[in-house]
Design an enzyme around this catalytic site. Structure first.
Site, PDB file in Angstrom:
ATOM      1  N   GLU B  52      47.943  32.886  51.772  1.00  0.00           N
ATOM      2  CA  GLU B  52      47.377  31.653  51.225  1.00  0.00           C
ATOM      3  C   GLU B  52      46.052  31.883  50.501  1.00  0.00           C
ATOM      4  O   GLU B  52      45.713  31.169  49.561  1.00  0.00           O
ATOM      5  CB  GLU B  52      47.197  30.605  52.327  1.00  0.00           C
ATOM      6  CG  GLU B  52      48.510  30.060  52.883  1.00  0.00           C
ATOM      7  CD  GLU B  52      49.079  30.882  54.034  1.00  0.00           C
ATOM      8  OE1 GLU B  52      48.583  32.010  54.272  1.00  0.00           O
ATOM      9  OE2 GLU B  52      50.020  30.407  54.697  1.00  0.00           O
ATOM     10  N   MET B 473      28.006  48.705  46.784  1.00  0.00           N
ATOM     11  CA  MET B 473      26.792  47.905  46.653  1.00  0.00           C
ATOM     12  C   MET B 473      25.989  47.925  47.950  1.00  0.00           C
ATOM     13  O   MET B 473      24.762  48.029  47.932  1.00  0.00           O
ATOM     14  CB  MET B 473      27.146  46.472  46.254  1.00  0.00           C
ATOM     15  CG  MET B 473      25.956  45.628  45.868  1.00  0.00           C
ATOM     16  SD  MET B 473      24.996  46.342  44.518  1.00  0.00           S
ATOM     17  CE  MET B 473      25.658  45.466  43.107  1.00  0.00           C
TER      18      MET B 473
END
Lengths: 173, 573
Positions: B52, B473
């Site tokens: 979903e 990052m």
């Protein structure tokens, strides 16, 4: 002494009035905006308006005025909020609150207590052998003062409605 | 035979058809079966996803690429909770989504029924609006309102929670001439003329203006007006991450992206401008310092936004106008005259020459090299989606965005796993365009299950996996601010992404050496028989620069790797 301290130390309370759609979930959405910014709602009154499709909410809260301004803008943005504003000037609105106070009232203290009740223009609404229930209306400050005063007699229970306001004259709420 | 009555579910689907919905991205479950049943006879194309979350990101990518709302259909309980990440992604970036959730029957609500979740409650802080339908006859009105709310003003996601007994019951309400009941919903359309005049007055006095182009320009469809204004004023333009495409980044007046990993010259412009004019940008903490008074302190601040709650939220502007950017700019253009900006533009040009974006082509394969070459080969003519992290910043820096709605990235929420499914949605919405998903090895693995969704439909999208086997990052931050104590960032054990693609019948390409970049990308871009994965095995340790440490101002920008230990950022994440 206690009363003065109480009123002195009281943080500035903001009064916010909202006109909202009378639909489920509105209260949830509004309280989320307050809680997200760490604002504690002091009191909250909700009831349908003359037009049953809407409800009037009166919220009192304390916190940074700049944050509150943001909260009001964010509340106004909610789909179910028709109008939201802060009442900054108490001269523009009438403000009222009601409290029920249950106090110890043994025979020897009763006469004295009734004098206090009279002084605050409040009434006795339930009289028991050892306690009585007082109904007092007025400004939040007046109610605070009476509560502080009654503490010496022993308050058993206290229920307050929270403040409601209405714009004076042609002023809209 | 008498005509069968219309069920709530059938009315719902009919309403969606009337709203011109082409695709529904969904995943079924018990509580949603009546709706899926109604879809069986519908002209709407049901796209069966694999999770979903994927459905919401696909719908999001579709919405961003087409400017139409994306529609998601899931079941109750876990089906609905799996959409949460996609919903907050859309909410933070003002994307119109309509999310339909099946729900347990009304009499079982609140009783811990099978697959019951308080979807209305869970999603309340994350949506623009939400509904729990209690009467099948409300469905036409609610659908009408949901689409209206999702798309207008500042767009956002709207949830409709649909109990199974409601979708199964008869709906006798008319599906035509539907009246909405939204007394509290107002959309600011036109700003007062005097507010726009105030903007014009302040602009008139500026010698070093800087236009800050935000996502609002794209939502408003005002990029043409934006360009006219910049050219008429002779004002340089920097854009936010989501504002990429609001103003062509290859324009002579363009400075590219500003902020934490923006170009040095854009950030120099922020430091030195005498006026900064945000159009549809919310002064987000990736572009403004924690101590807001340090944000171009000598510049006048101008702000256009459709959302009144953005005015004064981060900083108090000297002038502002609330309303639709296109309408306001159209008025403003008539009120302004060219500004004497020649010395200012010269100053900025010098910065551009002195601090260009760059990378070293040798010494191992660089992500920047791959992205730069993609840009050169496509000449910027592609829809690019990204995930979140280093590759996202490099893509923002090196893949210049020329046209509106061709840059799709999760900005506000910073959702890893967004890029690839968003590309599926973009490709479905824009079948004739080249769609490139630039994703990291970390984010891609969060939603890679949608490879089947892309493969089945033979969508010709290009999935460029920038694989440095690190959560780059976070590693960069640990390296710069946390004494190289690398914690939880090592992605050794990544799959061979070419082989992963093969398992789905997806074509794969591999880039390992700088010398191969162009040749392999050319081949991949020419492959259009279905999706392809380009597995770029880049150097493990490379950092994104320029960089403004979190909470800092443009004056704190570092252009390249520092030789000294840096202080931990304070006041911002």
């Amino acid at each position: 002494m206690a009363i003065i301290e109480l009123i002195k130390n009281r943080p500035h309370i903001h009064t916010i009035s909202l006109l909202v759609a009378n639909k489920p979930g509105v209260l949830l959405r509004i309280s989320l905006i307050f809680s997200r910014r760490g604002f504690n709602i002091e009191s909250l009154v909700v009831s349908p308006t003359l037009d049953g499709r809407y409800s009037r909410m009166t919220i009192t809260a304390h916190g940074e005025p700049s944050v509150l301004e943001q909260i009001i803008k964010q509340a106004s943005k909610l789909i179910d909020v028709v109008h939201a504003s802060e009442h900054k000037d108490s001269r523009e609105v009438v403000e009222k609150e009601l409290a029920l106070i249950k106090v110890h009232a043994k025979a020897e203290k009763r006469a004295e207590l009734l004098q206090v009740i009279q002084h605050f223009k409040s009434i006795t609404i339930d009289l028991g052998p050892e306690e009585l229930i007082i109904q007092v209306t007025g400004s939040t400050e007046k109610l605070d003062a009476m509560v502080a005063f009654l503490q010496d007699y022993g308050i058993i229970e206290l229920v307050r409605t929270g403040k409601v306001v209405m714009g004076r004259g042609k002023m809209t709420t | 035979m008498t005509k069968k009555a219309t069920t709530g579910a059938e009315a719902l689907i009919k309403c969606l058809e009337n709203k011109d919905v082409k695709f529904i991205f969904g995943y079924p479950g018990g509580a949603a079966i009546p709706i899926f049943d109604a879809l069986f006879d519908s002209t709407i194309d049901l796209v069966l996803v694999r999770h979903e979350q994927g459905a919401t990101h696909i719908a999001d990518g579709y919405a961003r690429a087409t400017n139409k709302p994306g529609v998601v259909l899931v079941t109750s309980g876990p089906g609905a909770t799996n959409t949460i990440t996609g919903i907050i992604t859309a909410q933070m970036d003002s994307i119109p989504l309509v999310v339909l959730c099946g729900q347990t029957i009304t009499s079982a609500l609140g009783k811990d029924a099978f697959q019951e979740a308080d979807v209305f409650g869970i999603t309340a802080p994350l949506v623009k609006h939400s509904y729990l339908v209690k009467d099948p006859n409300d469905i036409p009105r609610i659908v009408e309102e949901a689409f209206h709310i999702a798309q207008t003003g500042r767009p956002g996601p709207v949830i409709i929670d649909l109990p199974k007994d409601i979708t199964s019951a008869d709906c006798t309400a008319s599906l035509k001439n539907i009246t909405m009941d939204l007394p509290g919903y107002t959309i600011p359309e036109k700003a007062p003329k005097k507010d726009i005049q105030k903007l014009a007055e302040l602009l008139k006095a500026s010698k070093k203006p800087l236009i800050l182009a935000g996502h609002g320009i794209l939502i408003s469809g005002a990029s043409k007006e934006m360009k006219t204004l910049a050219e008429k004023l002779g004002a340089p333009v920097t854009n936010t991450l989501l504002g990429k495409g609001a103003f062509p980044e290859n324009h002579a007046l363009a400075l590219g992206m500003l902020g934490m990993h923006g170009t040095a010259y854009a950030n120099k412009a922020v430091s030195n401008c005498d006026l900064i004019f945000s159009i549809g940008c919310r002064w987000d903490d990736r572009i403004t310092p924690a101590k807001i008074e340090r944000f171009c302190p000598n510049a006048k601040k101008l702000h256009i936004d459709i959302d009144i709650a953005e005015i004064g939220k981060v900083l108090q502007p000297d002038a502002y106008a609330i309303g639709d950017a296109k309408a306001i700019l159209t008025e403003l253009i008539k009120m302004v005259e060219p500004l004497p900006t020649e010395p200012w533009l010269k100053e900025l040009d010098a910065y551009k020459k002195k601090y260009p974006l760059g990378y070293k082509i040798h010494g191992g394969l660089k992500a920047q090299h791959v992205i730069d070459e993609l840009y050169n080969l496509t000449k910027g003519d592609a829809i690019v989606t990204t995930d979140v992290g280093q590759h996202q910043m490099w893509a923002a820096q090196f893949f210049k965005t020329h046209a509106p709605d061709t840059w799709i990235s999760s900005g506000g929420a910073g959702t890893m796993g967004f890029g690839f499914p968003a590309a599926i949605g973009a490709q479905m919405g824009c079948p004739d365009q080249t769609v490139i998903a630039i994703v990291g090895d970390g984010g891609f693995q969060m939603t890679a299950f949608e490879l089947s969704t892309a493969a089945i439909r033979k969508l010709p999208l290009k999935i460029v996996v920038i694989d440095n086997k690190f959560l780059g990052m976070v590693r960069q931050w640990q390296e710069l601010f946390y004494d190289q104590r690398l914690s939880g960032v090592d992605l050794e054990g990544n799959p061979d992404f070419v082989k992963l693609g093969e398992a789905y019948g997806i074509k794969g390409f591999r880039i390992k050496r700088p010398a191969d970049v162009r040749r392999i990308l050319e081949k991949a871009l020419a492959y259009n028989d279905g999706p392809c994965i380009i597995h770029a095995e880049v150097v493990k340790e490379d950092n994104v620069f320029p960089m403004i440490p979190a909470g800092g101002s443009s004056d704190d920008m570092i252009i390249e790797a520092p030789k000294y230990k840096m202080e931990k950022p304070k006041g911002s994440t």
